[in-house]
Design an enzyme around this catalytic site. Sequence first.
Site, PDB file in Angstrom:
ATOM      1  NE  ARG A 122     -10.533  -4.683  -8.024  1.00 55.59           N
ATOM      2  CZ  ARG A 122     -12.212  -4.981  -8.660  1.00 55.59           C
ATOM      3  NH1 ARG A 122     -12.816  -5.300  -7.614  1.00 55.59           N
ATOM      4  NH2 ARG A 122     -12.217  -4.797  -9.832  1.00 55.59           N
TER       5      ARG A 122
ATOM      6  CG  ASP B 298      -3.846  -3.132  16.391  1.00 55.47           C
ATOM      7  OD1 ASP B 298      -3.112  -4.486  16.213  1.00 55.47           O
ATOM      8  OD2 ASP B 298      -3.730  -2.263  15.878  1.00 55.47           O
TER       9      ASP B 298
HETATM   10  C1  LIG Z   1       2.344  -0.943  12.709  1.00 55.92           C
HETATM   11  C2  LIG Z   1       1.001  -1.142  13.412  1.00 55.92           C
HETATM   12  C3  LIG Z   1      -0.130  -1.016  12.618  1.00 55.92           C
HETATM   13  C4  LIG Z   1      -0.244  -0.577  11.030  1.00 55.92           C
HETATM   14  O1  LIG Z   1       0.453  -1.367  10.118  1.00 55.92           O
HETATM   15  P1  LIG Z   1       0.849  -0.817   8.788  1.00 55.92           P
HETATM   16  O2  LIG Z   1       1.324  -2.378   8.581  1.00 55.92           O
HETATM   17  O3  LIG Z   1       2.213  -0.220   9.254  1.00 55.92           O
HETATM   18  O4  LIG Z   1      -0.101  -0.198   8.164  1.00 55.92           O
HETATM   19  C5  LIG Z   1      -1.370  -1.136  13.312  1.00 55.92           C
HETATM   20  N1  LIG Z   1      -1.523  -1.397  14.614  1.00 55.92           N
HETATM   21  C6  LIG Z   1      -0.410  -1.604  15.353  1.00 55.92           C
HETATM   22  C7  LIG Z   1      -0.605  -1.998  16.641  1.00 55.92           C
HETATM   23  C8  LIG Z   1       0.976  -1.718  14.792  1.00 55.92           C
HETATM   24  O5  LIG Z   1       2.086  -1.800  15.628  1.00 55.92           O
END
Ligand SMILES: *Cc1c(COP(=O)(O)O)cnc(C)c1O
Length: 374
Positions: free
Chosen positions: A47, A170
Amino acid sequence: MRPETLAIHAGRQIDPTTGAVTVPIHLSTTFARQEDGGYPGGTSYSRYANPNRTSLEEALAALEGGARGFCFSSGMAAAQAVFQALKPGDRVVLPNEYYFVVRSLAAMFTEWGIEVEEVDQSDLSAVKNALEKPTTVLWLETPSNPQLKISDLSALAALAKDAGAWTVCDNTWATPMLQNPIEHGIDVVLHATTKYIGGHSDVLGGALVVREEGSLSEKLSAVQIYGGAVPSPFECWLALRGLSSLQARMRVHCENARIVANWLQGRPEVERVCYPGLADHPGTDIAHRQMRDMGGMVSFWVRGTEEDARKVANRCKLIIEATSLGGTHSLIEHRKSVEGPTSNTPAQLLRLSVGLEHPLDILEDLHQALAGTN
Ligand SMILES: *Cc1c(COP(=O)(O)O)cnc(C)c1O
């Protein structure tokens, strides 16, 4: 080393005991302690750290130009780690279009005393106004999901810095091959490794890369190892394997998406195409400044009703009607119905993750699916 090389070599070494060229999968959860109390491999319990996770974290940090990476069991677990690093009374300014589950996550955290506000991040004066109230985090997503809106990373990073806020971007859609937010002044980069980095629709994962070590990275580290939402060694291994071919795959995703976007724009059944490489996209200049290429995602509005749009997705044969993105298969989805009743997405929008098939096969499938509209 350049990104193409880092993607293949960073975080890896030839296995000293066997000479294996690809990293072995270390399933052991616990590691033997030496007489002096230390751990020869630097790993005590999985972990806290696991050799496969460490490889992936180092590779992602190197590719994004950050000080350190933290891997999680999904993209959303990575996003949640940022919110868990906050305290009641902290404030997060979010975009007005972004991955819809992050909106749900932010709403969930309002019950924990986090204040959230959404603002159109292509409007810098609106962001500046929003940052007048004390703000802890400015959250960015560019290109945005699903309409590929572009926001100016350097300008927003500068505004946040003046306001004393951290910036989180992101970067899932652009990938570290096409855009490196830290280079533009962003503090934390988020990836759903589930998408392009894994690249084959067979592994769930998430990651954060921090620009520098400090109070925020310490909190993120605590959330990772105390919260424990960590990926398994095999999942890390798959994501790392995906990373090795990311640059080659992105080249084809980008090339195919460019062909598809240009073709869609000439179709009478299509009202609007959302793709930052098109000259009439409002963010195209900024996209060309901060991205090396425009990525593999294309959204478009079908002329007509929601029903017409859904039928186009249903009629696709080669292109699979499914959610998610970034894999080898082309995928199409009616985004609003995936996002649910609170969605702001236009009802006639289809989102297309352009895969690695021959572009003419993709166009032929879209042709027959669109031709059925009239
Ligand atoms: C898919 C996605 C996420 C979330 O990812 P998961 O692995 O599904 O939890 C976050 N941000 C964007 C832009 C995504 O396309």
